[in-house]
Design a protein around this motif. Structure first.
Motif, short mmCIF file in Angstrom:
data_model
loop_
_atom_site.label_atom_id
_atom_site.label_comp_id
_atom_site.label_asym_id
_atom_site.label_seq_id
_atom_site.Cartn_x
_atom_site.Cartn_y
_atom_site.Cartn_z
N ARG A 216 20.83 36.69 -36.33
CA ARG A 216 22.24 36.35 -36.15
C ARG A 216 22.60 36.56 -34.68
NH1 ARG A 216 27.27 39.74 -37.45
NH2 ARG A 216 28.93 38.22 -37.85
N VAL A 217 23.16 35.51 -34.06
CA VAL A 217 23.40 35.55 -32.63
C VAL A 217 24.83 35.10 -32.34
CG1 VAL A 217 22.52 33.20 -32.28
CG2 VAL A 217 22.50 34.79 -30.37
N ARG A 218 25.42 35.69 -31.33
CA ARG A 218 26.76 35.30 -30.89
C ARG A 218 26.65 34.35 -29.69
NH1 ARG A 218 30.22 38.37 -33.73
NH2 ARG A 218 29.63 40.50 -34.30
N GLU A 219 27.74 33.63 -29.44
CA GLU A 219 27.76 32.75 -28.27
C GLU A 219 27.48 33.57 -27.02
OE1 GLU A 219 30.53 29.31 -26.17
OE2 GLU A 219 31.39 30.56 -27.78
N GLY A 220 26.58 33.07 -26.19
CA GLY A 220 26.14 33.81 -25.02
C GLY A 220 24.76 34.42 -25.18
N CYS B 239 22.96 28.26 -39.63
CA CYS B 239 24.24 28.23 -40.35
C CYS B 239 25.22 29.13 -39.62
CB CYS B 239 24.07 28.66 -41.81
SG CYS B 239 23.46 30.34 -42.08
N LEU B 240 26.50 28.99 -39.94
CA LEU B 240 27.60 29.60 -39.19
C LEU B 240 28.39 30.54 -40.09
CD1 LEU B 240 29.44 29.33 -36.52
CD2 LEU B 240 30.75 27.68 -37.89
N ASP B 241 28.91 31.65 -39.52
CA ASP B 241 29.78 32.53 -40.31
C ASP B 241 31.20 32.58 -39.74
OD1 ASP B 241 29.93 34.57 -38.30
OD2 ASP B 241 28.23 35.65 -39.12
N VAL B 242 32.09 33.27 -40.46
CA VAL B 242 33.51 33.26 -40.11
C VAL B 242 33.80 33.98 -38.80
CG1 VAL B 242 34.28 33.05 -42.51
CG2 VAL B 242 33.99 35.33 -41.49
N GLU B 243 32.88 34.80 -38.34
CA GLU B 243 33.06 35.48 -37.06
C GLU B 243 32.57 34.64 -35.88
OE1 GLU B 243 31.30 39.35 -37.34
OE2 GLU B 243 32.66 40.01 -38.93
N GLY B 244 32.15 33.40 -36.17
CA GLY B 244 31.68 32.52 -35.12
C GLY B 244 30.26 32.76 -34.68
N ALA B 245 29.52 33.59 -35.41
CA ALA B 245 28.11 33.83 -35.11
C ALA B 245 27.25 32.83 -35.87
CB ALA B 245 27.72 35.25 -35.49
N VAL B 246 26.08 32.57 -35.33
CA VAL B 246 25.12 31.64 -35.94
C VAL B 246 23.89 32.41 -36.40
CG1 VAL B 246 23.53 29.74 -35.46
CG2 VAL B 246 25.89 29.61 -34.65
#
Length: 281
Positions: free
Chosen positions: A216-220, A197-204
């Motif tokens: 919870r992971v960020r792009e990259g 699932c996705l949050d408002v900060e763009g993390a998954v």
């Protein structure tokens, strides 16, 4: 915010389940597919649950909703996408069996485009698009056991978990709903992702069965939070009134061959997330 959560910060909302999958926050409750029982269950924040729909399939089956509020159910082994009518009848919305032998996860974007993924355990996976006019077409292939999917709030990016490749993969969504510009969104270093699932900060947030965690992971690929559990985590969803409650469905895992011959160790867990949910589902 970085850090690990411990189990004392995670509460059990529901227990005694077989296997929960495909959790979705909808109309003030968490809905999920209850594998092994042919049921779709909804539970509120006080832990009161009810069987909302009984489905004519075994597993896998997953859920989402059309923009008009009608429930969709992926009947995985039958290769059907079912639609629940206002009178409760389940009817065929689309037939997918010509594209793959088994179907898994679903997400409906903000334009009403439906994405469903599938593929056998020993064959490359695919993503199918069902457009609002009912057209069905394959829009991606060569996926290593596709699982959870999310669509960004602007309807321009789809992210899919590739469990066997232990990564999250992103696609651009073109104006006609097709997918292009495939790329690795995050390499998860061996932790096979399941539901996301996705949050408002763009993390998954991604669930991992072998890792017994939700992270919870960020792009990259930067992992910024990890919740370690005592059993496999199958999927996760952000919900609640402010979409800042993180729900996780978890169960003990002893392999596919033992899915239906063990005690009901499935749980719905809940904790507070650092950022609210966003996008679809």
């Amino acid at each position: 915010m970085k850090g690990n959560f411990n189990m004392s910060e995670v509460q059990t909302l529901l227990s005694g389940l077989a296997f929960g999958e495909s959790p979705r926050w909808h109309e003030g409750r968490l809905w999920f597919s209850h594998w092994g029982t042919n049921e779709v269950v909804a539970v509120d924040l006080e832990g009161k649950s009810e069987v909302v729909v009984r489905v004519p399939t075994t597993l896998p089956f997953c859920i989402d909703w059309l923009p008009d509020g009608r429930l969709l159910v992926v009947s995985g082994r039958e290769g059907l996408l079912l639609r629940r009518e206002p009178d409760g009848e389940l009817v065929t919305h689309a037939t997918l069996s010509s594209l793959a032998s088994i179907w898994n996860e679903i997400v409906v974007d903000g334009r009403g485009n439906i994405y469903v993924n599938g593929g056998a355990f020993d064959a490359p996976g695919v993503i199918a698009l069902v457009t609002p006019d009912g057209t069905v077409r394959q829009v991606a292939d060569g996926l290593a056991f596709p699982n959870g999917m999310v669509v960004m709030p602007d309807n321009r990016t789809l992210i899919v978990a590739e469990s066997y490749a232990t990564r999250l993969t992103a696609f651009d969504i073109d104006a006609d709903g097709r997918l292009s510009n495939r790329r690795v969104w995050a390499d998860l270093q061996g932790l096979a992702p399941d539901g996301i699932c996705l949050d408002v900060e763009g993390a998954v947030w991604y669930a991992s069965v072998p890792g017994k965690c939700c992270a919870r992971v960020r792009e990259g690929g930067e992992v910024v939070q990890t919740i370690q559990l005592d059993r496999g985590c199958f999927a996760c969803m952000l919900g609640g009134g402010d979409r800042q409650a993180l729900f996780m469905v978890a169960a003990e895992w002893h392999g596919f061959e033992h899915m239906m011959d063990q005690a009901h160790t499935g749980q719905v867990l809940i904790t507070h997330a650092p950022a609210p949910g966003a996008g679809w589902p």
